[in-house]
Design an enzyme around this catalytic site. Sequence first.
Site, mmCIF file in Angstrom:
data_model
loop_
_atom_site.group_PDB
_atom_site.id
_atom_site.type_symbol
_atom_site.label_atom_id
_atom_site.label_comp_id
_atom_site.label_asym_id
_atom_site.label_seq_id
_atom_site.Cartn_x
_atom_site.Cartn_y
_atom_site.Cartn_z
ATOM 1 C CG HIS A 102 -92.983 -93.601 -29.649
ATOM 2 N ND1 HIS A 102 -92.309 -94.269 -30.038
ATOM 3 C CD2 HIS A 102 -93.483 -91.964 -30.818
ATOM 4 C CE1 HIS A 102 -91.823 -94.608 -30.456
ATOM 5 N NE2 HIS A 102 -92.089 -93.083 -31.831
ATOM 6 C CG ASP B 254 -96.172 -98.524 -21.296
ATOM 7 O OD1 ASP B 254 -96.133 -97.159 -21.488
ATOM 8 O OD2 ASP B 254 -95.731 -99.614 -20.294
HETATM 9 O O1 F6P Z 1 -92.621 -94.106 -23.744
HETATM 10 C C1 F6P Z 1 -92.079 -92.091 -24.206
HETATM 11 C C2 F6P Z 1 -91.257 -91.605 -24.424
HETATM 12 O O2 F6P Z 1 -91.523 -90.271 -24.862
HETATM 13 C C3 F6P Z 1 -90.004 -92.867 -25.019
HETATM 14 O O3 F6P Z 1 -89.759 -92.717 -26.507
HETATM 15 C C4 F6P Z 1 -88.787 -92.548 -23.809
HETATM 16 O O4 F6P Z 1 -87.802 -93.483 -24.372
HETATM 17 C C5 F6P Z 1 -89.112 -92.313 -23.342
HETATM 18 O O5 F6P Z 1 -90.412 -92.118 -22.976
HETATM 19 C C6 F6P Z 1 -88.275 -91.782 -22.101
HETATM 20 O O6 F6P Z 1 -88.509 -90.423 -22.012
HETATM 21 P P1 F6P Z 1 -87.305 -89.217 -21.858
HETATM 22 O O7 F6P Z 1 -86.807 -88.973 -22.788
HETATM 23 O O8 F6P Z 1 -87.989 -88.735 -20.977
HETATM 24 O O9 F6P Z 1 -86.401 -89.372 -21.270
#
Ligand code: F6P
Length: 471
Positions: free
Chosen positions: A153, A361
């Site tokens: 992601h 990003d």
């Molecule tokens: O963008 C990557 C990501 O892992 C998303 O899948 C997730 O919503 C976001 O970062 C938030 O991450 P964390 O689980 O560290 O709060």
Amino acid sequence: MSRLIVVSNRTPGKGPAAGGLAVALRKTLAEREGFWFGWSGDLVETPSSEARFQDIDGLSVAQIDLTRDDHHAYYAGFSNSILWPSFHLRLDLATIEAHWYEGYRSVNVQFARALLPLLRPDDVIWVHDYHLIPLATELRNLGARNRIGFYLHIPFPTPDALYAIPHHQELMRDLSRYDLVGMQANRDVSAFTEFSEHQSPSSLSGSPLKSVDFSRTEVAAFPIGSDPDAFARLSVSAAATKMVKRMERSLHGQNLILGVDRLDYSKGLPQRVEAYEKLLANDGRFRRQVHLLQVAPPSRDTIKEYQETSDTLDAICGRVMGRFAEPDWQPLTYVKRAYGQPSLAGLYRLARVGLVTPLRDGMNLVAHEYVGSQNPADPGVLVLSRFAGAAEIFEDAVLVNPFDTDETGEALRMALDMPLDERIARWQSLMAAARRHNVDDWSRSFIDRLAPSTSGDGTSTRDILYLASVA
Ligand code: F6P
């Protein structure tokens, strides 16, 4: 039809605030059967090796607990102080403590051990994100022969940034144990290809490690999206309208510029506020005529670099307020809290400019949600970083280099001055792109590619071909 097992660090929570990914995969799981597997969110002294199942709004979710030490090394340590900054090309913000790798690996082993007994031979497994790169290796070490896919992601790093990650060679070998690796953008696939074609030997080991064989792994871009039509509906819902009314009362007819981001250094928030400062400094017309609302819910705030980003943003917002605010006018509002999707959809619709300017990003779903929420008769303008994956599909956004705050300031001016016919033409093209890349098609295309013709007896096409060739 074979079951789908979705695996991620966090599992979806209860209630309507669920993100687009959870909604899309919930639909896919309902069609195919299966369950979601991940960390429970609980830290305990002695975790059970067995997962607990629970029903979360009709979705079957299996969870395991972790110890505080393992979780720290795996999540705040290796995942978010090494992998996250390196994959975002911010080696200056990485804390390279190689010992965290042990905890990272150990959590992946715990995931594999708890998941394996729940698997059927023909289950299709879809692993999400950088926390779980080694999971296929660990499952295969325990005997799993299922089709296993991985989706990243976040952006894939350039080879140099990859070489800075401790144990990068093993991590790449882990990726080669997946049948399919999905990335956000073509840019990421190119970076991966550059690495896999020109791997240099590990620098530390006396006998250089052999290069990694990716011949059995397919790597392709699957640009994730949102559900733009759902956002269109949500943006005129009662909850959205309530938020719009609240905001309109304080705007007094000024144009709203809106940013919505987790408080993360990759999002370019200080540069964004600086660009806004330049807009106000360079063109007096906009003072008292525009307002910047930056929504930035805190994130990973036990990590020093996140605290520092928060402090920097506080200082810059304070500076802009001190420089331009008057007793009866404030140039910006900065809100450090999260809002539900209905409120955000209302704000997106109200905003004349959606300002999405990360320094680097993955896809960036805020850009998709902003486009989906616009009023077709009077749409706003998307100002988008060329370093977000979304830039590959949103050609009609106003694309900017977020490091160049003069350019972003000028893009803001252009967006605010843009005539209605141009706004409509650009938005129609953006909405068509958002629909083409909607999240349902995204999950369907990944799964179809991962398990195109699972026969139902645990034997995949690839196994059949292999068995035929050795028979
Ligand atoms: O963008 C990557 C990501 O892992 C998303 O899948 C997730 O919503 C976001 O970062 C938030 O991450 P964390 O689980 O560290 O709060």
